[in-house]
Design a protein around this motif. Structure first.
Motif, PDB file in Angstrom:
ATOM      1  N   VAL A 101      31.870   6.759 101.475  1.00 32.49           N
ATOM      2  CA  VAL A 101      31.241   7.634 102.449  1.00 32.49           C
ATOM      3  C   VAL A 101      30.142   6.852 103.147  1.00 32.49           C
ATOM      4  CG1 VAL A 101      31.769   9.698 101.142  1.00 32.49           C
ATOM      5  CG2 VAL A 101      29.626   8.497 100.716  1.00 32.49           C
ATOM      6  N   GLU A 102      29.656   7.406 104.243  1.00 31.82           N
ATOM      7  CA  GLU A 102      28.611   6.730 104.993  1.00 31.82           C
ATOM      8  C   GLU A 102      27.391   6.520 104.107  1.00 31.82           C
ATOM      9  OE1 GLU A 102      25.968   7.411 109.059  1.00 31.82           O
ATOM     10  OE2 GLU A 102      27.701   8.680 108.618  1.00 31.82           O
ATOM     11  N   CYS A 103      26.864   5.325 104.121  1.00 32.36           N
ATOM     12  CA  CYS A 103      25.771   4.963 103.217  1.00 32.36           C
ATOM     13  C   CYS A 103      24.722   4.200 104.012  1.00 32.36           C
ATOM     14  CB  CYS A 103      26.306   4.107 102.067  1.00 32.36           C
ATOM     15  SG  CYS A 103      25.026   3.439 100.985  1.00 32.36           S
ATOM     16  N   ASP A 104      23.480   4.646 103.912  1.00 29.64           N
ATOM     17  CA  ASP A 104      22.374   4.014 104.619  1.00 29.64           C
ATOM     18  C   ASP A 104      21.450   3.375 103.589  1.00 29.64           C
ATOM     19  OD1 ASP A 104      20.293   3.211 106.204  1.00 29.64           O
ATOM     20  OD2 ASP A 104      19.803   5.202 106.980  1.00 29.64           O
ATOM     21  N   GLU A 105      21.363   2.053 103.601  1.00 28.23           N
ATOM     22  CA  GLU A 105      20.554   1.336 102.613  1.00 28.23           C
ATOM     23  C   GLU A 105      19.065   1.342 102.942  1.00 28.23           C
ATOM     24  OE1 GLU A 105      22.108  -2.555 101.930  1.00 28.23           O
ATOM     25  OE2 GLU A 105      24.146  -1.845 101.541  1.00 28.23           O
ATOM     26  N   THR A 106      18.672   1.963 104.042  1.00 29.65           N
ATOM     27  CA  THR A 106      17.253   2.045 104.390  1.00 29.65           C
ATOM     28  C   THR A 106      16.511   2.878 103.354  1.00 29.65           C
ATOM     29  OG1 THR A 106      17.808   1.947 106.739  1.00 29.65           O
ATOM     30  CG2 THR A 106      15.593   2.708 106.165  1.00 29.65           C
ATOM     31  N   LEU A 107      15.363   2.398 102.894  1.00 26.93           N
ATOM     32  CA  LEU A 107      14.569   3.101 101.890  1.00 26.93           C
ATOM     33  C   LEU A 107      13.445   3.858 102.597  1.00 26.93           C
ATOM     34  CD1 LEU A 107      14.340   3.418  98.790  1.00 26.93           C
ATOM     35  CD2 LEU A 107      12.630   1.605  98.831  1.00 26.93           C
ATOM     36  N   PRO A 108      13.526   5.194 102.661  1.00 28.97           N
ATOM     37  CA  PRO A 108      12.466   5.952 103.331  1.00 28.97           C
ATOM     38  C   PRO A 108      11.110   5.726 102.661  1.00 28.97           C
ATOM     39  CG  PRO A 108      14.387   7.334 102.910  1.00 28.97           C
ATOM     40  CD  PRO A 108      14.602   6.057 102.162  1.00 28.97           C
ATOM     41  N   ASP A 468      13.602   4.663  93.766  1.00 32.55           N
ATOM     42  CA  ASP A 468      13.739   3.344  94.393  1.00 32.55           C
ATOM     43  C   ASP A 468      14.563   2.394  93.532  1.00 32.55           C
ATOM     44  OD1 ASP A 468      11.979   2.770  92.339  1.00 32.55           O
ATOM     45  OD2 ASP A 468      10.445   1.868  93.615  1.00 32.55           O
ATOM     46  N   GLY A 469      14.988   2.844  92.346  1.00 34.49           N
ATOM     47  CA  GLY A 469      15.794   2.023  91.453  1.00 34.49           C
ATOM     48  C   GLY A 469      14.993   1.267  90.423  1.00 34.49           C
ATOM     49  N   ARG A 470      13.679   1.376  90.465  1.00 35.32           N
ATOM     50  CA  ARG A 470      12.824   0.703  89.482  1.00 35.32           C
ATOM     51  C   ARG A 470      12.197   1.747  88.567  1.00 35.32           C
ATOM     52  NH1 ARG A 470      10.981  -1.324  94.528  1.00 35.32           N
ATOM     53  NH2 ARG A 470      12.058  -3.269  95.078  1.00 35.32           N
ATOM     54  N   LEU A 649      21.467  -1.357  87.355  1.00 37.78           N
ATOM     55  CA  LEU A 649      20.670  -0.271  86.805  1.00 37.78           C
ATOM     56  C   LEU A 649      21.359   0.184  85.531  1.00 37.78           C
ATOM     57  CD1 LEU A 649      20.210   1.838  90.081  1.00 37.78           C
ATOM     58  CD2 LEU A 649      18.601   0.161  89.151  1.00 37.78           C
ATOM     59  N   VAL A 650      20.600   0.340  84.453  1.00 34.78           N
ATOM     60  CA  VAL A 650      21.180   0.723  83.167  1.00 34.78           C
ATOM     61  C   VAL A 650      20.446   1.956  82.639  1.00 34.78           C
ATOM     62  CG1 VAL A 650      21.668   0.020  80.799  1.00 34.78           C
ATOM     63  CG2 VAL A 650      21.787  -1.666  82.644  1.00 34.78           C
ATOM     64  N   ARG A 651      21.190   2.972  82.262  1.00 39.55           N
ATOM     65  CA  ARG A 651      20.632   4.168  81.641  1.00 39.55           C
ATOM     66  C   ARG A 651      21.492   4.537  80.432  1.00 39.55           C
ATOM     67  NH1 ARG A 651      17.752   2.781  85.208  1.00 39.55           N
ATOM     68  NH2 ARG A 651      16.905   3.989  86.961  1.00 39.55           N
ATOM     69  N   THR A 652      20.856   5.121  79.431  1.00 36.92           N
ATOM     70  CA  THR A 652      21.585   5.575  78.256  1.00 36.92           C
ATOM     71  C   THR A 652      21.313   7.056  78.030  1.00 36.92           C
ATOM     72  OG1 THR A 652      19.796   5.032  76.703  1.00 36.92           O
ATOM     73  CG2 THR A 652      21.409   3.307  77.185  1.00 36.92           C
ATOM     74  N   VAL A 653      22.293   7.747  77.471  1.00 33.04           N
ATOM     75  CA  VAL A 653      22.125   9.157  77.125  1.00 33.04           C
ATOM     76  C   VAL A 653      21.342   9.227  75.824  1.00 33.04           C
ATOM     77  CG1 VAL A 653      23.279  11.339  76.655  1.00 33.04           C
ATOM     78  CG2 VAL A 653      24.311   9.698  78.241  1.00 33.04           C
ATOM     79  N   GLN A 654      20.192   9.875  75.869  1.00 27.34           N
ATOM     80  CA  GLN A 654      19.317   9.970  74.712  1.00 27.34           C
ATOM     81  C   GLN A 654      19.045  11.422  74.376  1.00 27.34           C
ATOM     82  OE1 GLN A 654      15.752   7.565  75.031  1.00 27.34           O
ATOM     83  NE2 GLN A 654      16.809   5.925  76.117  1.00 27.34           N
ATOM     84  N   GLY A 673      17.675   3.195  95.422  1.00 32.74           N
ATOM     85  CA  GLY A 673      16.906   2.598  96.504  1.00 32.74           C
ATOM     86  C   GLY A 673      17.101   1.112  96.677  1.00 32.74           C
ATOM     87  N   ILE A 674      17.221   0.374  95.577  1.00 31.50           N
ATOM     88  CA  ILE A 674      17.379  -1.078  95.671  1.00 31.50           C
ATOM     89  C   ILE A 674      18.842  -1.500  95.634  1.00 31.50           C
ATOM     90  CG2 ILE A 674      15.126  -1.538  94.644  1.00 31.50           C
ATOM     91  CD1 ILE A 674      16.547  -2.198  92.018  1.00 31.50           C
ATOM     92  N   ALA A 675      19.743  -0.547  95.460  1.00 30.85           N
ATOM     93  CA  ALA A 675      21.165  -0.879  95.338  1.00 30.85           C
ATOM     94  C   ALA A 675      21.823  -0.933  96.711  1.00 30.85           C
ATOM     95  CB  ALA A 675      21.870   0.154  94.466  1.00 30.85           C
ATOM     96  N   PRO A 676      22.753  -1.855  96.908  1.00 28.76           N
ATOM     97  CA  PRO A 676      23.551  -1.838  98.138  1.00 28.76           C
ATOM     98  C   PRO A 676      24.546  -0.689  98.083  1.00 28.76           C
ATOM     99  CG  PRO A 676      24.381  -3.509  96.650  1.00 28.76           C
ATOM    100  CD  PRO A 676      23.154  -2.947  95.995  1.00 28.76           C
TER     101      PRO A 676
END
Length: 719
Positions: A101-108, A468-470, A649-654, A673-676
């Motif tokens: 789908v349309e994706c805008d990498e601009t970070l507001p 922002d991905g951080r 980016l890494v996340r775990t179910v806790q 935010g930081i991902a393409p």
């Protein structure tokens, strides 16, 4: 509307290049050939999903390109139900399996304030404290709290608990329950839930009987002539106790924390109980789940356990070997030098490797003292004699995006030069996992990350509040020590630290909108010796003139409430917090904040802050669901990696984390935010199986349900 109404279909296992690839359990060559020759052909036998991996010793390590690679000592033979589905077979109308789908990498840009205080309008402050008690209440609040979806509608509900000094004064424990309406408001469900009057200190949530809803382990932190409780959910958020849970003989209780997870890989949830909290030294205990809400004691699995005061805990797979390890923060330095514990999971038994990994204690001392080089001077004794910490909250997340789980630990450390144990006690820490090259040792980078010392840090959390991905850091603080300091960062204001591109953190003390730094009393606060010495009808209390009141309505400011001694006091938004929990309460794609308002005696409500900024940036939500046979239904222990060329980016179910079981929303929320726009989403289930999906398989700014082994669904649009 239910945000988790699911439209499901089986999706292909996708490689980074978009081609179909065999699943990581070793799909037979015949299936691969069918994929190549048949195109859209689906091969599926009756009876279920991909067969579990026979050898649980799979290891997943970050790849050079930021992705993941999976290796195993054994391959599975062809099992019933090995499934490969062609993506082109998906209906575009279903909302899943779509092309990009349309994706805008601009970070507001961020606009301050980042959060809005909705504490009163949300309804969560109802009955938080007794405004005019007939007798003194030692701690007049319900500041231990957590999120959990108790009625199964996909929205995170709230539970709040009173604290243990009250039962010792003849005031029973009480639990408040608020159901989430999905629009930023909550409904009081305390009595209907059946939970209000159980005499336990805190709840840990999990599907303990594998029937698809959230049950409760209720931990008791003081001896009351009763024990812990297991409470089963009827599916609507109403609970009944298990008569023979296995805990009936646990009378001398001192639980400060409990973790629910599948520690031995049998798809049943187990329980680790950290005992002692701030009161005593006690052995931890470990219980294996039987899958029906009952448990069998298996504390011998904690090999070499000793008496210590466990005050906080979190479970995560720090060495990426496929099982969950247990980090325990201890309180305090007067017992075993305050050394923290790291129970490394070795296939169902645990060994304390905290010393070897650099988690037990740190070499430097208090950051505030010049005599310790502000924490940089070595203590000068052998490692096993280093002074540890007065530990509280603890969180485990990948803080720097390298694929390895790191630790954020909140402690109380007193800068007293004349007291050896205080001088060298460890302040709060950011422990960065150095990976396999260093033997998974942790390195404390708290100060080089730009974080400020505070003597009263309590509950720690790591979240990406602005998408922002951080990962950002958050901490509640006790007000007991703040008078010794002038700077706001050393006061008891809520700490929220925004991670920058270079990995350092910047305080959002004012910009976040959480702390009411500019609050001023309407009263004169003039010095006084009696009511007659105060102006304008004010009353004298503790040598200061204050506004008199009999109810909150008589206080002149929205940020004041009526103290039971008859004067208006400040709410101190948001000072001296207890527990903190984060969840997307309105399903708009960002994390909202719930904070316990701690108070001694006078009475204080809890606080809820709605996120204003994260929803405007790219995000993706995932809820993982196990089958209850190979994978626990909650998906606890599953890891999701979003990877692209040069980043991940890494996340775990806790389950729960921290001190007295703070619990965040169970769904995994990824800020992109930081991902393409081109990336791969890979889930690694607790049994070692994995499935990968291209970005186009999942619509951004939506929540999706991923059901074991590879069934992806997408929620309906919210109104």
């Amino acid at each position: 509307m239910n945000p988790w109404i699911v439209i499901s279909l089986a999706l292909p296992l996708m490689g980074c290049g978009g081609e179909e690839t065999p699943n990581s359990t070793g799909a037979p060559e015949g299936i691969e050939a069918a994929q190549e020759e048949g195109g859209s052909e689906t091969t599926q036998e009756e009876g279920g999903g991909i067969s579990p991996v026979e050898d649980a010793g799979q290891q997943v390590t970050p790849g050079d390109d930021g992705g993941t690679t999976t290796t195993s000592d054994t391959q599975t033979e062809e099992g019933p139900g090995d499934t490969v589905t062609e993506a082109d077979g998906a209906s575009q109308e279903d909302g899943a399996g779509q092309g990009p789908v349309e994706c805008d990498e601009t970070l507001p840009a961020l606009a301050s304030p980042y959060f809005t205080d909705i504490s009163e309008s949300s309804g969560i402050q109802k009955n938080n404290y007794v405004s005019m008690p007939g007798k003194t209440i030692p701690i007049n609040d319900h500041s231990r709290l957590a999120f959990g979806d108790i009625n199964g509608d996909g929205l995170d509900d709230i539970v709040m608990h009173s604290l243990f000094p009250n039962p010792q004064a003849g005031i029973p424990f009480e639990h408040l329950v608020f159901l989430n309406n999905g629009d930023g408001t909550f409904e009081d469900f305390s009595d209907e839930s059946g939970l209000r009057h159980y005499q336990v200190a805190f709840f840990a949530f999990g599907d303990l009987d594998n029937d698809g809803d959230q049950d409760i382990f209720g931990g008791l932190d003081i001896p009351l002539g009763s024990s812990h409780e297991v409470l089963l959910n009827d599916g609507t958020g109403k609970f009944l106790p298990v008569a023979e849970s296995g805990f009936e003989s646990e009378w001398n209780t001192s639980a400060g924390t409990a973790l629910i997870a599948d520690f031995n890989g049998d798809a049943n949830l187990d329980i680790f109980i950290g005992n002692g909290q701030t009161s005593s030294a006690a052995p931890d205990s470990f219980w294996l789940g039987n899958g029906d809400g009952s448990f069998s004691k298996a504390t011998s699995a904690l090999q070499g356990s000793y008496l210590h005061p466990s005050n906080g805990s979190v479970a995560c797979d720090y060495d990426n070997d496929g099982d969950l390890d247990i980090f325990v923060s201890t309180y305090g330095v007067s017992v075993a030098k305050g050394h923290n514990i790291l129970w490394e999971n070795e296939g169902g038994t645990f060994t304390n490797v905290a010393m070897e990994r650099g988690f037990a204690a740190q070499e430097g001392g208090n950051y505030w003292l010049s005599s310790t080089g502000n924490g940089s001077t070595p203590e000068g004794v052998p490692q096993n004699e280093w002074m540890g910490s007065n530990g509280f909250g603890i969180a485990c997340e990948d803080l720097n995006g390298d694929g390895w789980m790191d630790i954020y630990l909140a402690t109380i450390s007193h800068p007293v030069d004349s007291d050896y144990s205080r001088k060298w006690s460890d302040p709060s820490q950011v422990l960065i996992n150095q990976g396999p090259e260093s033997g998974f040792k942790f390195q404390n980078q708290f100060q080089e990350k730009g974080l400020p010392f505070n003597e009263g840090d309590i509950d720690a959390a790591a979240i990406d509040f602005d998408n922002d991905g951080r990962m950002d850091l958050a901490v509640t603080r006790d007000s007991k020590y703040e008078k010794a300091y002038e700077g706001d960062e050393q006061k008891s204001w809520f700490g929220l630290f925004h991670q920058q591109e270079d990995g350092t953190f910047v305080s959002t003390l004012e910009a976040a909108g959480i702390n009411k730094l500019d609050f001023e009393f309407e009263a004169s606060l003039d010095p006084c010796t009696g009511d007659e010495t105060c102006p304008n009808g004010e009353v004298c209390w503790n040598d200061k003139c204050r506004t008199p009141c009999q109810s909150n309505n008589e206080c002149p400011s929205a940020y004041e409430i009526c103290h039971f001694n008859g004067f208006c006091k400040g709410l101190a938004v948001m000072k001296k917090g207890q527990n903190q929990s984060w969840a997307d309460i309105d399903a708009d794609g960002d994390m909202d904040l719930l904070v316990g308002g701690r108070d001694n005696g006078g009475g204080r409500p809890n606080f809820l802050f709605q996120n204003n900024v994260g929803q405007d940036r790219r995000w993706l939500g995932l809820r993982l669901v196990g089958d209850g046979e190979a994978i626990n239904r909650d998906g606890i222990g599953a890891t999701v990696t979003i990877a692209w060329d040069g980043g991940q980016l890494v996340r775990t179910v806790q389950g729960s984390r921290g001190t007295y079981n703070s619990a965040d929303g169970r769904a995994l929320l990824f800020g992109l935010g930081i991902a393409p726009c081109e990336y791969t989403v890979t889930v690694r289930w607790p049994n070692g199986e994995s499935a990968s999906f291209e970005a186009g398989s999942m619509t951004e700014k939506r929540y999706h349900t991923l059901t074991y082994p590879n069934i992806l669904g997408e929620e309906e649009d919210r109104p």
